[in-house]
Design an enzyme around this catalytic site. Structure first.
Site, mmCIF file in Angstrom:
data_model
loop_
_atom_site.group_PDB
_atom_site.id
_atom_site.type_symbol
_atom_site.label_atom_id
_atom_site.label_comp_id
_atom_site.label_asym_id
_atom_site.label_seq_id
_atom_site.Cartn_x
_atom_site.Cartn_y
_atom_site.Cartn_z
ATOM 1 N N GLY A 96 0.763 -1.248 0.000
ATOM 2 C CA GLY A 96 0.000 0.000 0.000
ATOM 3 C C GLY A 96 0.786 1.286 0.000
ATOM 4 C CD GLU A 146 0.282 -9.336 1.404
ATOM 5 O OE1 GLU A 146 -0.552 -8.669 0.752
ATOM 6 O OE2 GLU A 146 -0.038 -10.322 2.076
ATOM 7 N N PRO A 147 4.627 -5.198 -0.347
ATOM 8 C CG PRO A 147 6.834 -4.428 -0.211
ATOM 9 C CD PRO A 147 5.898 -5.472 0.345
ATOM 10 N N GLY A 148 4.062 -3.511 -3.455
ATOM 11 C CA GLY A 148 4.123 -3.666 -4.907
ATOM 12 C C GLY A 148 4.661 -2.393 -5.530
ATOM 13 N NE ARG A 149 0.663 2.485 -6.056
ATOM 14 C CZ ARG A 149 -0.382 2.453 -6.898
ATOM 15 N NH1 ARG A 149 -0.300 3.019 -8.065
ATOM 16 N NH2 ARG A 149 -1.511 1.879 -6.531
ATOM 17 N NE ARG A 163 -1.367 3.118 -11.785
ATOM 18 C CZ ARG A 163 -1.425 4.341 -11.338
ATOM 19 N NH1 ARG A 163 -0.875 5.331 -12.022
ATOM 20 N NH2 ARG A 163 -2.018 4.617 -10.203
ATOM 21 C CE1 TYR A 167 -7.509 1.582 -10.807
ATOM 22 C CE2 TYR A 167 -5.437 1.728 -11.993
ATOM 23 C CZ TYR A 167 -6.416 0.976 -11.384
ATOM 24 O OH TYR A 167 -6.284 -0.374 -11.334
ATOM 25 C CB CYS A 212 -10.975 3.119 -32.154
ATOM 26 S SG CYS A 212 -9.991 3.110 -33.633
ATOM 27 C CE1 TYR A 258 -0.822 -3.436 -8.917
ATOM 28 C CE2 TYR A 258 0.173 -1.422 -8.073
ATOM 29 C CZ TYR A 258 -0.309 -2.696 -7.867
ATOM 30 O OH TYR A 258 -0.275 -3.237 -6.603
HETATM 31 N N1 LLP Z 1 -1.325 -7.153 -1.241
HETATM 32 C C1 LLP Z 1 -2.596 -7.261 -1.685
HETATM 33 C C2 LLP Z 1 -3.470 -8.278 -1.100
HETATM 34 C C3 LLP Z 1 -3.054 -6.412 -2.704
HETATM 35 O O1 LLP Z 1 -4.306 -6.525 -3.126
HETATM 36 C C4 LLP Z 1 -2.181 -5.452 -3.264
HETATM 37 C C5 LLP Z 1 -2.626 -4.572 -4.339
HETATM 38 C C6 LLP Z 1 -0.855 -5.385 -2.770
HETATM 39 C C7 LLP Z 1 -0.475 -6.244 -1.755
HETATM 40 C C8 LLP Z 1 0.153 -4.404 -3.306
HETATM 41 O O2 LLP Z 1 -0.228 -3.100 -3.062
HETATM 42 P P1 LLP Z 1 0.761 -1.870 -3.385
HETATM 43 O O3 LLP Z 1 1.929 -1.943 -2.445
HETATM 44 O O4 LLP Z 1 1.173 -1.983 -4.779
HETATM 45 O O5 LLP Z 1 -0.086 -0.685 -3.126
HETATM 46 N N2 LLP Z 1 -3.903 -1.212 -10.293
HETATM 47 C C9 LLP Z 1 -3.923 -0.195 -9.252
HETATM 48 C C10 LLP Z 1 -3.465 -0.735 -7.920
HETATM 49 C C11 LLP Z 1 -4.250 -1.947 -7.456
HETATM 50 C C12 LLP Z 1 -3.728 -2.539 -6.194
HETATM 51 C C13 LLP Z 1 -4.329 -3.889 -5.939
HETATM 52 N N3 LLP Z 1 -3.810 -4.575 -4.788
HETATM 53 C C14 LLP Z 1 -3.088 0.991 -9.717
HETATM 54 O O6 LLP Z 1 -2.541 0.953 -10.812
HETATM 55 O O7 LLP Z 1 -3.006 2.009 -9.016
#
Ligand code: LLP
Length: 424
Positions: free
Chosen positions: A245, A279-282, A318, A322, A348, A376
């Site tokens: 998050g 669980e970091p992603g972004r 994105r 969003y 298109c 993403y």
């Molecule tokens: N863990 C779980 C269970 C999640 O659902 C997510 C993201 C993460 C970890 C990673 O979250 P982060 O650290 O990346 O915030 N497509 C959207 C973001 C969707 C996030 C979905 N879940 C965007 O492009 O902003």
């Protein structure tokens, strides 16, 4: 000093924009456009800031595969000792193919199929983050059929408002995710009673692109409270997973540093026996990647100007989905007047824009870099309008590794069949 670009290894030089020591112009010449470009140094630094902040703690940083699931990127994290957060059997297969270890994988998601459960049990993942009462029963049944015991955490919905875009907030009562806080205790008792489940943790994920640590701290307090109540019932947890998050800078946002984000959480966990999972992603991949695209046409309009590029919403959705804002930077400096234009793709749909109202000093044929596209971006791409997906490259110092070949048009319909003339 605030660095010029959110991507820390991107700099200007006489050769145009460089990522690490590689000119983006050279990447385009060699691999074509559109192409996603990632920086190994930026990926590594992002992961290491988590590791450093968690030094001396029992902790596991699980990269969220949905943000960027390229094998090359995942292999960088695997080699750094990362865990992985997955949401499908497909993501599990990718992690293993990239050299990740099953025992460091946590499996989230509201709709795990029996086949996915079997696949994860077969390889021995670290934990299933279970999101409903029915899933708990199904997992017990599947594990029983295999003569195994499934490690489980309940994903609890702490009902806190993460104050982010509604599409990416997940921890409110109205969201489909997790089990209601009030039901958790009874579900844990049920889980503890099921013979093929082993309760090992608790989990939450409240949303994405969080810029304020306060909602996360609030969620963590609720989880700890619940963990203590469970201990009172004789259910002792091995780990507490606070999900992902943490937000990043796209434009002028000022997200907390990883250290500042984790500090109040670590304080809460001081002296506690549970290991801490994230669980970091972004925040790991977002600012380690960009999308490189070439201007096909400059089209002056009556109301606005358009820079029509060879990337589109199918490559980076994105902005359309969003209202996501990505910086657009000219790859080569040009001595032409700046014009305000929308950067749009060939698809298109009026929603096919990558950026709007940007001041650009460009000519037709120039390259543009769309920044903060490492999370993403490619992972949400599609083949809409029968557009082959972009190539992906990973830059490492002076080296450029192709980590995904550009798709061919033939591959787009390789799984399809026209009706035979006798069927028509
Ligand atoms: N863990 C779980 C269970 C999640 O659902 C997510 C993201 C993460 C970890 C990673 O979250 P982060 O650290 O990346 O915030 N497509 C959207 C973001 C969707 C996030 C979905 N879940 C965007 O492009 O902003």
């Amino acid at each position: 000093m605030k660095q010029e670009f959110p991507l820390p290894t991107l700099t200007r030089s006489a050769r145009g924009l460089l990522i690490e020591q590689v000119a983006l112009g050279d990447v385009a010449a060699r691999f074509g456009t559109p192409v996603y470009v990632y920086s190994r140094a930026a990926l590594t630094d992002a992961f290491n800031t988590y590791q450093h902040a968690l030094e001396g703690r029992q902790a596991l940083v699980c990269c969220s595969v949905k943000a960027n699931s390229n094998l090359g990127v995942l292999s960088v994290f695997a080699q750094l000792g990362a865990g992985f957060d997955i949401v499908s059997g497909g993501e599990l297969a990718r992690v293993l193919a990239a050299g990740g270890r099953a025992e460091c994988v946590v499996f989230s998601g509201v709709g795990k199929s029996r086949a996915e459960m079997r696949q994860a049990l077969e390889v021995g993942i670290r934990c299933f983050n279970v999101e409903s009462a029915s899933e708990l029963e199904r997992l017990n049944e599947v594990a029983a059929g295999m003569g195994k015991t499934a490690p489980v955490a309940l994903r609890v919905n702490p009902n806190v408002d993460p104050k982010t875009h509604p599409y990416i907030s997940t921890g409110l009562r109205s969201n489909k995710f997790g089990v209601a806080f009030g039901d958790a205790l009874a579900l844990y008792q049920r889980a503890a009673a099921l013979p093929h489940l082993r309760v090992c943790g608790i989990d939450c994920h409240i949303g994405s692109q969080l810029l304020d640590p306060a909602p996360m701290v609030e969620a963590a307090c609720r989880l700890l409270d619940l963990a203590d109540r469970l201990a009172g019932e004789g259910i002792h947890l091995e780990h507490i997973d606070l999900g992902g998050g943490l937000g990043i800078r796209y434009r002028d946002e000022v997200p907390p540093t990883v250290g500042a984000y984790l500090a109040p959480l670590l304080e809460l966990f001081e002296g506690r026996p549970e290991a801490l999972f994230f669980e970091p992603g972004r925040s790991l991949t977002g600012n380690a990647g960009l999308l490189l695209t070439r201007i096909e046409y400059l089209k002056p309009g009556e109301e606005k100007n358009f820079a029509i590029v060879d990337a589109a919403m199918n490559d980076l959705i994105r902005p359309s989905l969003y209202d996501g804002w990505h910086a657009v930077v000219e790859v080569a400096a040009r001595d032409v007047p700046k014009r305000t234009a929308d950067v749009v793709g060939p698809i298109c749909e009026s929603g096919d824009f990558l950026a709007r109202g940007r001041d650009l000093a460009v000519e037709e044929g120039d390259l543009l870099a769309l920044l903060s596209a490492g999370a993403y971006g490619m992972s949400m791409s599609s083949n809409y309008n029968s557009r082959p997906r972009a190539a992906e490259v990973l830059v490492d110092g002076q080296a450029v590794h192709l980590v995904r070949t550009r798709e061919t048009v033939e591959s787009l319909y390789a799984l399809e069949y026209p009706l035979l003339s006798s069927q028509l």
